[in-house]
Design a protein around this motif. Structure first.
Motif, PDB file in Angstrom:
ATOM      1  N   THR A 127       0.846  -1.191   0.000  1.00  0.00           N
ATOM      2  CA  THR A 127       0.000   0.000   0.000  1.00  0.00           C
ATOM      3  C   THR A 127       0.878   1.236   0.000  1.00  0.00           C
ATOM      4  N   VAL A 128       0.522   2.205  -0.830  1.00  0.00           N
ATOM      5  CA  VAL A 128       1.256   3.470  -0.940  1.00  0.00           C
ATOM      6  C   VAL A 128       0.348   4.592  -0.461  1.00  0.00           C
ATOM      7  N   THR A 130      -0.764   8.300  -0.561  1.00  0.00           N
ATOM      8  CA  THR A 130      -0.619   9.346  -1.572  1.00  0.00           C
ATOM      9  C   THR A 130      -1.334  10.617  -1.129  1.00  0.00           C
ATOM     10  N   GLU A 162      -1.493  12.757  -8.104  1.00  0.00           N
ATOM     11  CA  GLU A 162      -1.399  12.001  -6.858  1.00  0.00           C
ATOM     12  C   GLU A 162       0.061  11.587  -6.694  1.00  0.00           C
ATOM     13  N   SER A 164       3.390  10.104  -4.186  1.00  0.00           N
ATOM     14  CA  SER A 164       3.724   9.265  -3.039  1.00  0.00           C
ATOM     15  C   SER A 164       4.165  10.127  -1.867  1.00  0.00           C
ATOM     16  N   TYR A 168       4.543   3.763   3.395  1.00  0.00           N
ATOM     17  CA  TYR A 168       4.018   2.561   2.754  1.00  0.00           C
ATOM     18  C   TYR A 168       3.687   1.498   3.808  1.00  0.00           C
ATOM     19  N   TYR A 201      -2.198  -1.141  -3.453  1.00  0.00           N
ATOM     20  CA  TYR A 201      -3.293  -0.220  -3.158  1.00  0.00           C
ATOM     21  C   TYR A 201      -2.757   1.189  -2.912  1.00  0.00           C
ATOM     22  N   CYS A 202      -3.504   2.193  -3.374  1.00  0.00           N
ATOM     23  CA  CYS A 202      -3.135   3.598  -3.157  1.00  0.00           C
ATOM     24  C   CYS A 202      -4.084   4.210  -2.134  1.00  0.00           C
ATOM     25  N   ARG A 204      -5.360   7.245  -0.447  1.00  0.00           N
ATOM     26  CA  ARG A 204      -5.405   8.695  -0.663  1.00  0.00           C
ATOM     27  C   ARG A 204      -5.610   9.411   0.666  1.00  0.00           C
TER      28      ARG A 204
END
Length: 235
Positions: A127-128, A130, A162, A164, A168, A201-202, A204
């Motif tokens: 997962t990142v 953002t 978007e 990074s 993470y 997965y991002c 937000r």
């Protein structure tokens, strides 16, 4: 819960400050930026923290020791050669099944526990976190076709991206995508995962975030930390 903090870089964008001083020890208010991060993690019950060091590692290890002062257990892995942001993860021993990873120069109010929980809920391999950033172009931007004729003209447009946050969550299996001794950046690791059909997965985030890698951002961090200190440090 385990958190891994990447603190091995030379901080070249912050020269001359970082010539003889590691970037994670650069002060924001009365605290080094890395101490702010550790205090945040400790307040959210991350009790196992691994710091990846390289440049001027002895100073970082001498300052933070075993973490007893903050009620956490701090371990260290040291890069003999620069391994970049993902390559250093290959040095981890006995890491947990899912763990937080973050750069050691990030000033943010993100809820790390919520980030980890979302990662688990989504069943992602990685997962990142953002956030949105706007980039303004101070020129007229033209769209030109293959024949050389103008198709559009936009004066000083703004573009929205978007980006990074340098924070993470990874599953332990991600380490298998890194070779021993390989210098590998986090973006390349995520592309490898994606190419292998794994889910990235991002997350937000609308939280405050500032990367203090540049001199102007470092100066901005000084001002905003003093103004909003209670948002970053929970005594």
């Amino acid at each position: 819960m385990q958190a891994v903090i990447l603190a091995g870089g030379k901080g070249t964008r912050l020269k001359p400050y970082t010539m003889n001083f590691p970037k994670p020890l650069m002060p924001i208010g009365e605290y080094p930026i890395l101490e702010i991060i550790i205090r945040q993690l400790a307040s959210l019950n991350f009790d196992r923290i691994t710091i990846s060091t390289g440049h001027l590692a002895e100073l970082i290890e001498a300052y933070f020791g075993n973490g007893e002062r903050w009620g956490v257990n701090i371990e260290y892995v040291r890069e003999a050669i620069p391994l970049n942001t993902a390559g250093a993860l290959k040095l981890l021993a006995n890491c947990e099944e899912n763990f937080l990873v973050m750069n050691g120069d990030v000033l943010t109010t993100i809820d790390y526990r919520q980030l980890v929980q979302t990662h688990l809920d989504k069943g992602a391999k990685a997962t990142v976190a953002t956030t949105q950033r706007d980039a303004k172009i101070d020129f007229g931007v033209l769209g030109i076709n293959d024949a050389g004729f103008m198709e559009s003209y936009t004066e000083k447009p703004s573009y929205h991206f978007e980006v990074s946050m340098g924070v993470y969550v990874l599953s332990k299996a991600c380490i298998d995508f890194i070779d021993n001794g390989e210098s590998l950046g986090m973006p390349d690791l995520f592309l490898r995962l994606q190419a292998a059909g794994e889910m990235v997965y991002c997350y937000r985030s609308g939280d405050y975030w500032l990367d203090i890698g540049r001199v102007d951002d470092y100066e901005r961090a000084q001002q905003e930390f003093e103004r909003y200190k209670d948002r970053f440090i929970h005594e």
